[in-house]
Structure formats: C-alpha cells, structure tokens
Design an enzyme around this catalytic site. Structure first.
Site, PDB file in Angstrom:
ATOM      1  N   THR A 173       0.821  -1.207   0.000  1.00 44.25           N
ATOM      2  CA  THR A 173       0.000   0.000   0.000  1.00 44.25           C
ATOM      3  C   THR A 173       0.855   1.258   0.000  1.00 44.25           C
ATOM      4  O   THR A 173       0.477   2.272  -0.591  1.00 44.25           O
ATOM      5  CB  THR A 173      -0.972  -0.044   1.191  1.00 44.25           C
TER       6      THR A 173
ATOM      7  N   CYS B  12     -13.275   0.177  13.087  1.00 42.34           N
ATOM      8  CA  CYS B  12     -13.566   1.275  14.014  1.00 42.34           C
ATOM      9  C   CYS B  12     -13.746   2.566  13.224  1.00 42.34           C
ATOM     10  O   CYS B  12     -12.992   2.844  12.289  1.00 42.34           O
ATOM     11  CB  CYS B  12     -12.383   1.398  14.974  1.00 42.34           C
TER      12      CYS B  12
END
Ligand code: NAD
Ligand code: 022
Ligand code: ZN
Length: 375
Positions: free
Chosen positions: A42, A106
C-alpha cells in the site's frame, strides 16, 4: 522536535530522507520512537500515484513497532517505555462498529485519518512550516511519530522490533483472514492464490487452524519452496494448469461419495480481479467461502455468475484480517514469542532508512518477501 523521516514529496518520485519537524502529542495522543518498519504494497500503491486518495507531501509507512516516549493529556492505556505496534485500523471500543462486535472497522477517527490528519484535523509533521500529511494514521517511515492512543497496541517488551513490526500489517492480515474472517476449522481444504508476504501468512494461519490440504497457487515457481516452509501441501503454477485453472483446482479437491470438488476456503492474496473470480469459483458448492484480501487498483470491478452464489458460495473480504488491533495484536506477538508462528524467514532484507528506496525496488522485482527498515 526534529526527526529523520523519508518524505513522499510527489507521486512517482523516490522518497527523500531528511529532517522534519514533529510537534509533541496533544490530548489522547502518544509520541512513539519507531524502531523498525516494514515496507508494504500500500505504501508503494500510494507513492506510485495510482491511489486516488493518496495525499502529498506525506510520510508513508504503516507496518511499524516502537517505544512510547511521551504521552499527551488524558492518555491512560499506555505510558512512557511501553513497546507498541501502530494500528492503521484503530480500536476505540466505543463507536457503533466496535460495540457491534461484528467488525474491526472502528469509525472513531476514520475521516481525519483518510485526510492524512490527526483526529483534531491538524498534522504534527512539517518542513519549513509547510504541513506534511500523516499516512494511514501511522507514518512509520519517520523515526518518531505521533498517534492517537486508540491506534497503538501495547505488546510484550521482550519481542524484537525488527520482526514484530510485520505484525502491524502482513502477519495479522494473513493469519487473521483465516481465523477471524473465514473461521477455518480442523480438517478443512484451502487454496491460497498469491504466495507473497500475505499469502505465506495465510498458509501459516491455515496450518495453525488445522487445515488438511493447503494448495498454493503462484505464477512464480520459486514460491513452491516458500509455501512449503509454512505448511503448504500442494503447489500449482497456473501456467501448468491448462486453459482454465478453476476445473484443475476443483479436480484436485474432489472428495466424498459425490466427488464434488472445490475447496472449503479460498483466499485471494494477489489483488488481481480475475484471480478473485477464480478463487470464488474454485470454492466448494454449498458452503465454499472465498476471502478477498488483495487490494485491487482504483475503479476495478469483480464479476461472476450469480449461479456461483446461489449455489451456496460466499464471497467475503477482510481488512487487517478482521483483527481488533489493541485486543488481537498483542496476542499475535505472544504467539510469535511462544514459537507458534514464524516471522523471521519472511523478513528477507534489512535496510537503513537512507536505503529505503531499495526496499521499494526489491518489492517491484519480487526478490523480497518483506524488507524492514531498522532505525
Ligand atoms: P506480493 O507481491 O508479495 O505477492 C503477490 C504474489 O501473487 C506474488 O508472489 C505473485 O507472483 C503472485 N501472483 C501475481 N499474479 C498472480 C496470478 N495471476 N495468479 C497467481 N499468483 C499471482 O504481495 P503481498 O505483500 O503478499 O500483498 C498481496 C495483496 O494483499 C496486495 O494487493 C496487498 O495490497 C494486499 N493487502 C491487503 C490487506 C488487507 O487488509 N485486505 C492488508 C495487507 C495487504
Ligand atoms: C494494508 N492494506 C493493504 C496493504 N497493506 C490495506 C489497505 C486498505 C485497507 C486495509 C488494508 C482497508 C480496507 C477497508 C478500508 N481500508 C476502509 C476502512 C474504513 O473505511 O473504515 C482502509 C484503511 C485505512 C485507510 C484506507 C483504507 C487509510 O488510513 N487511508 C483500513
Ligand atoms: Zn500493509
């Protein structure tokens, strides 16, 4: 304070190692001395400019381990001297997602994290007064970094930083996909597509879960030996499997009186949307689960015939292996310390921060599984 960091100034350019200014931790934040960081796909995806959400200038890196050196007001869960792993998926234990117990995603700091900012909407990093973006809430390509308290996992202080940094992404993603997302059971059959830094961890997770047949698929024959080190039982190079690898794999996994093939569980660890389809279709009718782990390029789409799903296959995906960072990451560190999982052989290269661009080159050429920068 001043700290050394690798700066991503613009897309497509190598990182520049330099000194940057870092403000101390504000309320609910902690200052970490990063001791080691892995280089993951990434980081490269963002640096290349292919990531439409990529922001510049930024300090990349999301796979780290280090020590708490200062805490801001109101911080209670960690203290100076604690050893921690930064979490790109935080765990606040208070948002609707955390309370649902159904996801690890979250939402407490989600929007500011995506904007390359701390939860108060500002950045702690700057160069000559110009603000530098944080990255995935971590920015571990800096010797010191600031993180929200909810985005650090406190871990065993005896664990070596240059190994456990990998638990900050690759190890947890691979093992977690097996245990948390697929929930693989003893005796299962499985196929893992792509035997890189993620796929090898899926294999060791499958071994841990007690899978019987673990088939690895990779275009690179060198990966056969790698897979076998971690518990792979069979290897297939798609080039040797004829026109279509799906019937080949289905045939390999035929079991029982009805001789219906297909694996109980399949995992895409390539990020290639064609492979994602193969993985789904190589799973068993009636109950096969196929987990997408690989991140595909922006705007890509997956397809299959609805019949594949109507006949009982499930297509699922996972972020950070479904792990709840503050709860699960310390356990994975303990598994490593107890010899339940391996990390050392996968860390093929150690680098100094000055040589960080070499780590990206070795990822492109495929010669590394994981490169780790040690500060
Ligand atoms: P890697 O480059 O080390 O490994 C990929 C492997 O796939 C290589 O061995 C390559 O030879 C093989 N491969 C490529 N095309 C193939 C094909 N058509 N068929 C079979 N094998 C093929 O990459 P990695 O570090 O293991 O990461 C894999 C993917 O996982 C990346 O897309 C990465 O972004 C993603 N990832 C996702 C998460 C998540 O939370 N979902 C976390 C970390 C990484
Ligand atoms: C890590 N990844 C790939 C290689 N190493 C990776 C990339 C993206 C995600 C997870 C792992 C991911 C999946 C789903 C989301 N992300 C969205 C989460 C949400 O919206 O709640 C993701 C994450 C962080 C960021 C972007 C996307 C970010 O901080 N920029 C977890
Ligand atoms: Zn990663």
């Amino acid at each position: 304070m001043r700290t050394r960091a690798a700066l991503a100034l613009e897309a497509g350019k190598p990182l520049v190692v330099t000194e940057v200014d870092l403000e101390g931790p504000k309320a609910g934040e902690v200052l970490i001395e990063v001791k080691a960081t892995g280089i993951c796909h990434t980081d490269d995806f963002t640096l290349s400019g292919a990531d439409p959400e990529g922001l510049f200038p930024a300090i990349l890196g999301h796979e780290g381990a280090g020590v708490v050196v200062d805490v801001g007001p109101g911080v209670t869960s960690v203290k100076k001297g604690d050893h921690v792993i930064p979490l790109y998926t935080p765990e606040c234990r208070e948002c609707p997602s955390c309370l649902s117990r159904k996801t690890n995603l979250c939402t407490a700091i989600r929007s500011t994290q995506g904007q390359g900012m701390m939860p108060d909407g500002t950045s702690r990093f700057s160069v000559n007064g110009e603000k530098i973006h944080h990255y995935m809430g971590c920015s571990t390509f800096s010797n010191f970094t600031v993180l929200p308290e909810i985005a650090v996992a406190k871990v065993n202080p005896d664990a070596p930083f240059d190994k456990i940094c990998y638990i900050g992404c690759g190890v947890t993603t691979g093992i977690g996909a097996v245990i948390n997302t697929a929930k693989v059971e003893i005796g299962a059959t499985a196929i893992v597509f792509g035997l890189g830094g993620i796929g090898l961890n899926v294999i060791q997770g499958l071994k841990l879960a007690g899978a019987d047949m673990i088939i690895g698929v990779d275009l690179n024959d060198d990966k056969k030996e790698w897979g076998e080190k971690f518990g792979m039982t069979h290897f297939v190079n798609p080039r040797d499997a004829g026109d279509d690898i799906v019937p080949f794999l289905v045939n390999m996994t035929k079991r029982g009186a009805d001789q219906i093939g297909g694996a109980d569980y399949t995992f895409d660890c390539t990020g290639n949307t064609k492979v994602m389809r193969q993985a789904l279709e190589a799973s068993h009718r009636g109950w096969g689960k196929s987990v997408v782990i690989g991140v595909a390029g922006a705007g890509q789409e997956i397809s299959t015939r609805p019949f594949q799903l109507v006949t009982g296959r499930s297509w699922m995906g996972t972020a950070f292996g479904g792990a709840r960072g503050r709860t699960d990451v310390p356990k994975i560190v303990d598994w490593y310390m107890d010899g339940k999982i391996q990390i050392d052989p996968m860390i093929t290269h150690l680098l100094k921060l000055d040589d960080i661009n070499k780590g990206f080159e070795m990822m492109h050429s495929g010669e590394s599984i994981r490169s780790v920068v040690v500060y």
